[in-house]
Design an enzyme around this catalytic site. Structure first.
Site, PDB file in Angstrom:
ATOM      1  N   GLY A  12       0.839  -1.303  -0.084  1.00 35.97           N
ATOM      2  CA  GLY A  12      -0.013  -0.096   0.176  1.00 35.97           C
ATOM      3  C   GLY A  12       0.845   1.374  -0.064  1.00 35.97           C
ATOM      4  N   SER A 127      -7.214   5.365  13.130  1.00 30.80           N
ATOM      5  CA  SER A 127      -7.442   6.413  12.128  1.00 30.80           C
ATOM      6  C   SER A 127      -8.211   7.498  12.820  1.00 30.80           C
ATOM      7  CB  SER A 127      -8.061   5.850  11.147  1.00 30.80           C
ATOM      8  OG  SER A 127      -9.120   6.658  10.619  1.00 30.80           O
ATOM      9  N   GLU A 129     -10.698   8.796  11.308  1.00 27.51           N
ATOM     10  CA  GLU A 129     -12.020   8.450  11.183  1.00 27.51           C
ATOM     11  C   GLU A 129     -12.562   7.746  12.356  1.00 27.51           C
ATOM     12  OE1 GLU A 129     -13.499   8.936   8.146  1.00 27.51           O
ATOM     13  OE2 GLU A 129     -15.344   7.720   8.625  1.00 27.51           O
ATOM     14  N   TYR A 150     -15.961   1.368   8.456  1.00 27.09           N
ATOM     15  CA  TYR A 150     -14.264   1.211   8.650  1.00 27.09           C
ATOM     16  C   TYR A 150     -14.151   1.924   9.955  1.00 27.09           C
ATOM     17  CZ  TYR A 150      -9.697   3.253   7.888  1.00 27.09           C
ATOM     18  OH  TYR A 150      -8.551   3.511   7.868  1.00 27.09           O
ATOM     19  N   HIS A 180      -3.390  11.150   5.175  1.00 25.30           N
ATOM     20  CA  HIS A 180      -2.214  11.560   4.657  1.00 25.30           C
ATOM     21  C   HIS A 180      -1.958  11.087   3.087  1.00 25.30           C
ATOM     22  CE1 HIS A 180      -1.816   7.963   7.436  1.00 25.30           C
ATOM     23  NE2 HIS A 180      -1.122   7.367   6.163  1.00 25.30           N
TER      24      HIS A 180
HETATM   25  P1  NAP Z   1      -3.616   1.362   1.279  1.00 22.95           P
HETATM   26  O1  NAP Z   1      -2.777   2.133   0.185  1.00 22.95           O
HETATM   27  O2  NAP Z   1      -4.984   1.301   0.932  1.00 22.95           O
HETATM   28  O3  NAP Z   1      -2.992  -0.041   1.788  1.00 22.95           O
HETATM   29  C1  NAP Z   1      -3.710  -1.074   2.388  1.00 22.95           C
HETATM   30  C2  NAP Z   1      -2.880  -2.233   2.246  1.00 22.95           C
HETATM   31  O4  NAP Z   1      -3.565  -3.206   2.914  1.00 22.95           O
HETATM   32  C3  NAP Z   1      -2.432  -2.822   0.846  1.00 22.95           C
HETATM   33  O5  NAP Z   1      -1.058  -3.267   1.169  1.00 22.95           O
HETATM   34  C4  NAP Z   1      -3.585  -3.860   0.813  1.00 22.95           C
HETATM   35  O6  NAP Z   1      -3.099  -4.951  -0.153  1.00 22.95           O
HETATM   36  C5  NAP Z   1      -3.266  -4.541   2.308  1.00 22.95           C
HETATM   37  N1  NAP Z   1      -4.477  -5.442   2.463  1.00 22.95           N
HETATM   38  C6  NAP Z   1      -5.959  -5.247   2.641  1.00 22.95           C
HETATM   39  N2  NAP Z   1      -6.494  -6.081   2.685  1.00 22.95           N
HETATM   40  C7  NAP Z   1      -5.748  -6.960   3.064  1.00 22.95           C
HETATM   41  C8  NAP Z   1      -6.057  -8.449   3.492  1.00 22.95           C
HETATM   42  N3  NAP Z   1      -7.160  -9.069   3.837  1.00 22.95           N
HETATM   43  N4  NAP Z   1      -4.990  -9.253   3.982  1.00 22.95           N
HETATM   44  C9  NAP Z   1      -3.451  -8.695   3.865  1.00 22.95           C
HETATM   45  N5  NAP Z   1      -3.468  -7.245   3.255  1.00 22.95           N
HETATM   46  C10 NAP Z   1      -4.433  -6.639   3.116  1.00 22.95           C
HETATM   47  O7  NAP Z   1      -3.950   2.158   2.590  1.00 22.95           O
HETATM   48  P2  NAP Z   1      -2.581   3.178   3.055  1.00 22.95           P
HETATM   49  O8  NAP Z   1      -3.069   4.400   3.000  1.00 22.95           O
HETATM   50  O9  NAP Z   1      -1.407   2.801   2.902  1.00 22.95           O
HETATM   51  O10 NAP Z   1      -3.074   2.994   4.856  1.00 22.95           O
HETATM   52  C11 NAP Z   1      -2.291   2.220   5.659  1.00 22.95           C
HETATM   53  C12 NAP Z   1      -3.071   1.812   6.930  1.00 22.95           C
HETATM   54  O11 NAP Z   1      -3.090   3.030   7.531  1.00 22.95           O
HETATM   55  C13 NAP Z   1      -4.231   1.269   6.830  1.00 22.95           C
HETATM   56  O12 NAP Z   1      -4.392   0.261   7.931  1.00 22.95           O
HETATM   57  C14 NAP Z   1      -5.208   2.305   6.771  1.00 22.95           C
HETATM   58  O13 NAP Z   1      -6.659   2.172   7.144  1.00 22.95           O
HETATM   59  C15 NAP Z   1      -4.631   3.362   7.853  1.00 22.95           C
HETATM   60  N6  NAP Z   1      -4.710   4.824   7.833  1.00 22.95           N
HETATM   61  C16 NAP Z   1      -4.557   5.307   6.701  1.00 22.95           C
HETATM   62  C17 NAP Z   1      -4.895   6.565   6.788  1.00 22.95           C
HETATM   63  C18 NAP Z   1      -4.267   7.572   5.412  1.00 22.95           C
HETATM   64  O14 NAP Z   1      -4.816   8.800   5.331  1.00 22.95           O
HETATM   65  N7  NAP Z   1      -3.647   7.147   4.165  1.00 22.95           N
HETATM   66  C19 NAP Z   1      -4.868   7.489   7.867  1.00 22.95           C
HETATM   67  C20 NAP Z   1      -5.042   6.617   8.987  1.00 22.95           C
HETATM   68  C21 NAP Z   1      -5.209   5.218   8.928  1.00 22.95           C
HETATM   69  P3  NAP Z   1      -3.309  -4.795  -1.751  1.00 22.95           P
HETATM   70  O15 NAP Z   1      -2.208  -3.880  -2.144  1.00 22.95           O
HETATM   71  O16 NAP Z   1      -3.102  -5.979  -2.253  1.00 22.95           O
HETATM   72  O17 NAP Z   1      -4.659  -3.939  -1.825  1.00 22.95           O
HETATM   73  N1  GDD Z   2     -13.038   9.160  -2.189  1.00 22.33           N
HETATM   74  C1  GDD Z   2     -13.717  10.196  -2.461  1.00 22.33           C
HETATM   75  N2  GDD Z   2     -14.224  10.436  -3.700  1.00 22.33           N
HETATM   76  N3  GDD Z   2     -14.034  10.820  -1.483  1.00 22.33           N
HETATM   77  C2  GDD Z   2     -14.940  12.173  -2.055  1.00 22.33           C
HETATM   78  C3  GDD Z   2     -15.165  12.307  -3.324  1.00 22.33           C
HETATM   79  C4  GDD Z   2     -15.104  11.275  -4.366  1.00 22.33           C
HETATM   80  O1  GDD Z   2     -15.232  11.256  -5.344  1.00 22.33           O
HETATM   81  N4  GDD Z   2     -16.102  13.558  -3.102  1.00 22.33           N
HETATM   82  C5  GDD Z   2     -16.030  13.812  -1.997  1.00 22.33           C
HETATM   83  N5  GDD Z   2     -15.142  13.117  -1.437  1.00 22.33           N
HETATM   84  C6  GDD Z   2     -15.079  13.531  -0.039  1.00 22.33           C
HETATM   85  C7  GDD Z   2     -15.355  12.341   1.008  1.00 22.33           C
HETATM   86  O2  GDD Z   2     -16.744  12.404   1.052  1.00 22.33           O
HETATM   87  C8  GDD Z   2     -14.462  12.602   2.496  1.00 22.33           C
HETATM   88  O3  GDD Z   2     -15.291  13.564   3.115  1.00 22.33           O
HETATM   89  C9  GDD Z   2     -13.162  13.385   1.915  1.00 22.33           C
HETATM   90  O4  GDD Z   2     -13.460  13.823   0.438  1.00 22.33           O
HETATM   91  C10 GDD Z   2     -12.109  12.623   1.942  1.00 22.33           C
HETATM   92  O5  GDD Z   2     -12.252  11.310   1.202  1.00 22.33           O
HETATM   93  P1  GDD Z   2     -11.232   9.977   1.136  1.00 22.33           P
HETATM   94  O6  GDD Z   2      -9.840  10.543   0.260  1.00 22.33           O
HETATM   95  O7  GDD Z   2     -11.975   8.909   0.400  1.00 22.33           O
HETATM   96  O8  GDD Z   2     -10.685   9.929   2.582  1.00 22.33           O
HETATM   97  P2  GDD Z   2     -11.317   9.857   3.944  1.00 22.33           P
HETATM   98  O9  GDD Z   2     -11.153  10.963   4.914  1.00 22.33           O
HETATM   99  O10 GDD Z   2     -12.823   8.969   3.619  1.00 22.33           O
HETATM  100  O11 GDD Z   2     -10.531   8.422   4.724  1.00 22.33           O
HETATM  101  C11 GDD Z   2      -9.076   8.514   4.664  1.00 22.33           C
HETATM  102  O12 GDD Z   2      -8.662   8.894   5.711  1.00 22.33           O
HETATM  103  C12 GDD Z   2      -8.944   8.282   6.864  1.00 22.33           C
HETATM  104  C13 GDD Z   2      -8.444   9.107   7.967  1.00 22.33           C
HETATM  105  O13 GDD Z   2      -9.033  10.184   8.336  1.00 22.33           O
HETATM  106  C14 GDD Z   2      -8.543   6.940   4.230  1.00 22.33           C
HETATM  107  O14 GDD Z   2      -7.308   6.924   4.000  1.00 22.33           O
HETATM  108  C15 GDD Z   2      -8.721   6.126   5.366  1.00 22.33           C
HETATM  109  O15 GDD Z   2      -8.329   4.885   5.526  1.00 22.33           O
HETATM  110  C16 GDD Z   2      -8.183   6.924   6.898  1.00 22.33           C
HETATM  111  O16 GDD Z   2      -8.344   6.251   7.815  1.00 22.33           O
END
Ligand code: NAP
Ligand code: GDD
Length: 326
Positions: A12, A127, A129, A150, A180
């Site tokens: 990821g 998160s 969230e 989630y 992020h």
């Molecule tokens: P991401 O790009 O969607 O990566 C998710 C990873 O989890 C991928 O490697 C995916 O594999 C793997 N995965 C999904 N289902 C799985 C399963 N059943 N078994 C094993 N691996 C699995 O997410 P990210 O943005 O890097 O986020 C990393 C972590 O931080 C996640 O837990 C997310 O919920 C959390 N988080 C993210 C944010 C953010 O804003 N990015 C904020 C807060 C928390 P594939 O590549 O095969 O899909």
């Molecule tokens: N994805 C998406 N697609 N979001 C949209 C769109 C669209 O077309 N239009 C508006 N949005 C709004 C969503 O409703 C949300 O309020 C905001 O954009 C951000 O959406 P995402 O980028 O999908 O992120 P998220 O905040 O729902 O979730 C991400 O951040 C979490 C931490 O706060 C993910 O990375 C989660 O894995 C993570 O935990």
């Protein structure tokens, strides 16, 4: 001897940056990848160099990773694997709970039952969230009020991590990370969806961009900065829970405007509001207060909102230009 880390979710966005960071610090890095019908290692391919100490193993959180824990006996486990898309969690709530909640229980139980509680440190990717509809600013003492499958599943894992820490003495820590992004962000998260579509519009490959709620506010940082933070969290002498955020919030509309302005294209001509991208429940506003990690661990984000927007656009412009050559 260097330390040994096991990363779930290494393919990821975050896993790929974390692997690079740990390899640069001399770690032996083991990553769990799941079987897919098409290669899913694009983000880590460049670290597959014969000299690198990155090793890949098949596994899935629905199956548990006990065999890997036993054979690798890692010093640190970073659990980044998850069904990470909030809107999709409304479509697959049971699967989301299975991976994001029960999956975490499988790992913690594995560490405990295999007698690794004294050796292996555990990081849980919690998160912002989980704060849901709690008004900003949010910090470690704010009330959790999740409104998505989630967020609810992540909250279970957050509490489970704390309970293994207090009950079994595990070094188990939560990072409560706010949104992020990066050049490697998945294409269906809003920031990357916008930068990629705007670059395609600029280069004539696409005409419209359909989005949902533009009023939501998010605290957006860069994934590389946040991976530095989670590394620091596991190096601290005691396990704890930490908010990681920039302390700045922007609406989706502001992100969108910044991108279209930078590329000098008129937004009104190309952006359509599409109800199907709205969620049954929305988290209206996230703004993190990361005073704790900044004062105790000395962590600071380095990439500003403006720089993040620019980095993502410049990278997408290059990617889209390559598409044009095909
Ligand atoms: P991401 O790009 O969607 O990566 C998710 C990873 O989890 C991928 O490697 C995916 O594999 C793997 N995965 C999904 N289902 C799985 C399963 N059943 N078994 C094993 N691996 C699995 O997410 P990210 O943005 O890097 O986020 C990393 C972590 O931080 C996640 O837990 C997310 O919920 C959390 N988080 C993210 C944010 C953010 O804003 N990015 C904020 C807060 C928390 P594939 O590549 O095969 O899909
Ligand atoms: N994805 C998406 N697609 N979001 C949209 C769109 C669209 O077309 N239009 C508006 N949005 C709004 C969503 O409703 C949300 O309020 C905001 O954009 C951000 O959406 P995402 O980028 O999908 O992120 P998220 O905040 O729902 O979730 C991400 O951040 C979490 C931490 O706060 C993910 O990375 C989660 O894995 C993570 O935990």
């Amino acid at each position: 001897m260097g330390k040994v880390a096991l990363i779930t979710g290494i393919t990821g966005q975050d896993g790929s940056y974390l692997s690079e960071l740990l390899l640069s610090k001399g770690y032996e890095v083991h990553g769990v990848i799941r079987r897919s019908s098409w290669p899913n290692t694009g983000r880590i391919d460049k670290t597959f160099d014969p000299e690198s100490k990155q090793y890949i193993h098949y596994g899935d959180l629905s199956d548990g990773i006990d065999d890997l824990l036993y054979s690798i006996q890692p010093d640190e486990v970073y659990n980044l694997a998850a069904m990470s898309h909030v809107k999709i969690s409304f479509d697959v709530p049971i699967y989301t709970s299975e991976i994001n909640a029960v999956g975490v229980c499988r790992i913690l139980e594995g560490i405990r039952k295999l007698g690794l509680a004294k050796k292996t440190k555990f990081y849980q990717a919690s998160s912002s969230e989980m704060f849901g509809i709690t008004p900003p600013p949010q910090n470690e003492n704010s009330v959790f009020n999740p409104v998505s499958p989630y967020g609810c599943a992540k909250l279970y894992s957050y509490h489970l991590t704390r309970s293994y820490r207090s009950g079994y003495g595990l070094f188990a820590a939560n990072g409560i990370l706010f949104n992020h992004e990066s050049e490697r962000r998945g294409v269906n998260f809003v920031t990357r969806k916008i930068t990629r579509a705007a670059c395609r519009i600029k280069l004539g490959l696409q005409d419209t961009l359909r989005l949902g709620n533009l009023d939501a506010k998010r605290d957006w940082g860069h994934s590389k900065d946040y991976m530095r933070a989670i590394y620091m969290i596991l190096q601290h002498e005691t396990p704890d829970d930490w908010v990681v955020s920039t302390g700045e919030t922007h609406t989706v509309r502001e992100f969108l405007e910044s991108v279209f302005e930078y590329l000098e294209i008129p937004m009104e001509k190309h952006v359509i509001i599409d109800e199907s991208f709205k969620r049954p429940n929305e988290v209206p506003a996230l703004l993190g207060d990361s005073t704790k990690i900044q004062t105790v661990l000395g962590w600071k984000p380095e990439v500003s909102f403006k720089q993040l927007v620019k980095l993502m656009i410049d990278s997408d412009l290059k990617e889209v230009a390559l598409e044009l050559l095909k």
